[in-house]
Scaffold this active site. Structure first.
Site, PDB file in Angstrom:
ATOM      1  N   ASN A  40       0.925  -1.375  -0.001  1.00 19.56           N
ATOM      2  CA  ASN A  40       0.100  -0.027   0.010  1.00 19.56           C
ATOM      3  C   ASN A  40       0.929   1.277   0.052  1.00 19.56           C
ATOM      4  O   ASN A  40       0.303   2.295   0.494  1.00 19.56           O
ATOM      5  CB  ASN A  40      -1.007  -0.064   1.253  1.00 19.56           C
ATOM      6  CG  ASN A  40      -1.732  -1.387   1.393  1.00 19.56           C
ATOM      7  OD1 ASN A  40      -1.567  -2.063   2.282  1.00 19.56           O
ATOM      8  ND2 ASN A  40      -2.549  -1.433   0.539  1.00 19.56           N
ATOM      9  N   ASP A  67      -2.311  -8.848  -2.025  1.00 21.81           N
ATOM     10  CA  ASP A  67      -3.518  -8.541  -3.072  1.00 21.81           C
ATOM     11  C   ASP A  67      -3.496  -7.384  -3.964  1.00 21.81           C
ATOM     12  O   ASP A  67      -3.983  -7.610  -5.309  1.00 21.81           O
ATOM     13  CB  ASP A  67      -4.838  -8.760  -2.461  1.00 21.81           C
ATOM     14  CG  ASP A  67      -4.966  -7.670  -1.245  1.00 21.81           C
ATOM     15  OD1 ASP A  67      -4.205  -7.472  -0.698  1.00 21.81           O
ATOM     16  OD2 ASP A  67      -6.329  -7.257  -1.164  1.00 21.81           O
ATOM     17  N   HIS A  68      -2.706  -6.376  -3.432  1.00 19.97           N
ATOM     18  CA  HIS A  68      -2.851  -5.132  -4.021  1.00 19.97           C
ATOM     19  C   HIS A  68      -1.321  -5.065  -5.094  1.00 19.97           C
ATOM     20  O   HIS A  68      -1.103  -4.082  -5.425  1.00 19.97           O
ATOM     21  CB  HIS A  68      -2.759  -3.850  -3.101  1.00 19.97           C
ATOM     22  CG  HIS A  68      -3.920  -3.350  -2.762  1.00 19.97           C
ATOM     23  ND1 HIS A  68      -5.028  -3.301  -3.264  1.00 19.97           N
ATOM     24  CD2 HIS A  68      -4.361  -3.884  -1.283  1.00 19.97           C
ATOM     25  CE1 HIS A  68      -6.309  -2.985  -2.709  1.00 19.97           C
ATOM     26  NE2 HIS A  68      -5.897  -3.457  -1.421  1.00 19.97           N
ATOM     27  N   HIS A 153      -0.601 -13.158   3.807  1.00 19.21           N
ATOM     28  CA  HIS A 153      -1.536 -11.985   3.710  1.00 19.21           C
ATOM     29  C   HIS A 153      -2.964 -12.357   3.844  1.00 19.21           C
ATOM     30  O   HIS A 153      -3.454 -12.861   2.670  1.00 19.21           O
ATOM     31  CB  HIS A 153      -1.190 -11.284   2.370  1.00 19.21           C
ATOM     32  CG  HIS A 153      -1.355  -9.899   2.252  1.00 19.21           C
ATOM     33  ND1 HIS A 153      -0.753  -8.906   2.637  1.00 19.21           N
ATOM     34  CD2 HIS A 153      -2.332  -9.614   1.572  1.00 19.21           C
ATOM     35  CE1 HIS A 153      -1.291  -7.997   2.277  1.00 19.21           C
ATOM     36  NE2 HIS A 153      -2.326  -8.095   1.445  1.00 19.21           N
ATOM     37  N   HIS A 178      -1.990  -7.419   5.861  1.00 20.69           N
ATOM     38  CA  HIS A 178      -3.470  -7.196   5.370  1.00 20.69           C
ATOM     39  C   HIS A 178      -4.276  -6.384   6.172  1.00 20.69           C
ATOM     40  O   HIS A 178      -5.016  -5.569   5.340  1.00 20.69           O
ATOM     41  CB  HIS A 178      -3.751  -8.323   4.421  1.00 20.69           C
ATOM     42  CG  HIS A 178      -5.169  -8.022   3.625  1.00 20.69           C
ATOM     43  ND1 HIS A 178      -5.018  -7.420   2.584  1.00 20.69           N
ATOM     44  CD2 HIS A 178      -6.602  -8.415   3.888  1.00 20.69           C
ATOM     45  CE1 HIS A 178      -6.551  -7.367   1.940  1.00 20.69           C
ATOM     46  NE2 HIS A 178      -7.277  -8.047   2.883  1.00 20.69           N
ATOM     47  N   HIS A 180      -3.974  -4.599   8.637  1.00 17.47           N
ATOM     48  CA  HIS A 180      -3.487  -3.195   9.168  1.00 17.47           C
ATOM     49  C   HIS A 180      -3.678  -2.939  10.218  1.00 17.47           C
ATOM     50  O   HIS A 180      -3.734  -1.518  10.890  1.00 17.47           O
ATOM     51  CB  HIS A 180      -4.161  -2.215   8.302  1.00 17.47           C
ATOM     52  CG  HIS A 180      -3.775  -1.962   6.903  1.00 17.47           C
ATOM     53  ND1 HIS A 180      -3.956  -0.798   5.989  1.00 17.47           N
ATOM     54  CD2 HIS A 180      -3.382  -3.269   6.047  1.00 17.47           C
ATOM     55  CE1 HIS A 180      -3.530  -1.272   4.733  1.00 17.47           C
ATOM     56  NE2 HIS A 180      -3.092  -2.584   4.852  1.00 17.47           N
TER      57      HIS A 180
HETATM   58 FE   LIG Z   1      -2.432  -3.940   2.999  1.00 15.53          FE
HETATM   59 FE   LIG Z   2      -3.771  -6.625   1.264  1.00 13.32          FE
END
Ligand SMILES: [Fe+2]
Ligand SMILES: [Fe+2]
Length: 269
Positions: A40, A67-68, A153, A178, A180
């Site tokens: 992120n 995933d990002h 994650h 993931h 946070h």
């Molecule tokens: Fe994240």
């Molecule tokens: Fe994530």
């Protein structure tokens, strides 16, 4: 070895905190190897090549994704040019880059791998348990490698915990990313693997998981989106976990949650 893992770097606030604090931590804590989750880092969505280079220049030995991974399209090419980036092992088979890498640190080998969970995740990914098992069997801890770090994650703590037990005795550290938000369950499992359900993010905690509060609140309360999600820009907390391992077995001897700066209660080794 002395290992540090830092959770999802969230936007400019997270990047600044890593750049300001990590160089000194490397020397002050005598760190041998540092992994930073960068999924992120760029506006909260993926990571550009430039931002990955900056995390590496600040003292990360390896940047993991999530995933990002490819939200910033340039990462599709950049990941092929930078061997210190690890994307999820069970991402699409056609994805560029690698989900596991072995690094050499002063004659010792460190394996870093990342897997995506399946529970509550938006896209269906392949089974992370068999994917991780194959890699761990290929590079056994205490044999081919002296330390193994798995970034798991996931959305669900249950899936992360199950993965921790699945890898117990076979990894130095299994740490969740993931969600946070750091969890308070840092421990050494029965087989000697350090475990933490979530590392937390490196970001501004006066936020909704790193995003400026107004738009997420509006969407929760009214179900009507109005603007874009923007990363919160206040002082970030550096959040993650510190682990000491035995070079002979690769197993953990000490695990301490790390929280420095920003709004969270401080924790350091
Ligand atoms: Fe994240
Ligand atoms: Fe994530």
């Amino acid at each position: 070895m002395r290992l540090l893992f830092l959770g999802d770097v969230m936007g400019r606030a997270g990047r600044s905190a890593v750049a300001e604090r990590l160089p000194a931590l490397r020397t002050d804590w005598g760190l041998d190897f540092v992994v930073v989750n960068g999924e992120n880092a760029s506006s909260g969505a993926g990571i550009t090549g430039d931002h990955a280079k900056k995390l590496l220049a600040s003292g990360a030995d390896c940047v993991t994704l999530g995933d990002h991974a490819f939200d910033q399209k340039e990462m599709l090419q950049f990941i092929e040019t930078e061997p210190r980036i690890v994307r999820p092992l069970n991402y699409a088979r056609t994805a560029p880059g690698k989900g596991a890498r072995i690094f050499t640190v002063g004659g010792r080998k460190v394996l870093v791998l990342q897997a995506l969970g399946q529970v509550f995740m938006k896209r269906p990914f392949d089974d992370p348990f068999s994917a991780v098992d194959g890699v761990l069997k290929g590079s056994p801890l205490g044999g081919a490698v002296q330390a193994t770090i798995l970034d798991i994650h996931c959305e669900a703590t249950s899936e992360k915990m199950a993965m921790g037990h699945w890898c117990d005795g076979r990894a130095s550290l299994v740490v969740g990313t993931h969600t946070h938000v750091p969890t308070a369950d840092a421990q050494i499992l029965r087989g000697g693997t350090a475990y933490l359900s979530d590392a937390g993010m490196c970001g501004d905690y006066d936020s909704v998981i790193g995003m400026e509060k107004s738009e997420p609140l509006r969407r929760f309360i009214t179900q009507m989106p109005k603007g874009r999600f923007e990363p919160a820009s206040g002082p970030a907390t550096l959040s993650g976990v510190y682990v000491e391992t035995d070079d002979r077995t690769g197993l953990a001897q000490r695990v301490v949650p790390v929280r420095l700066g920003g709004r969270l209660q401080e924790s350091r080794p």
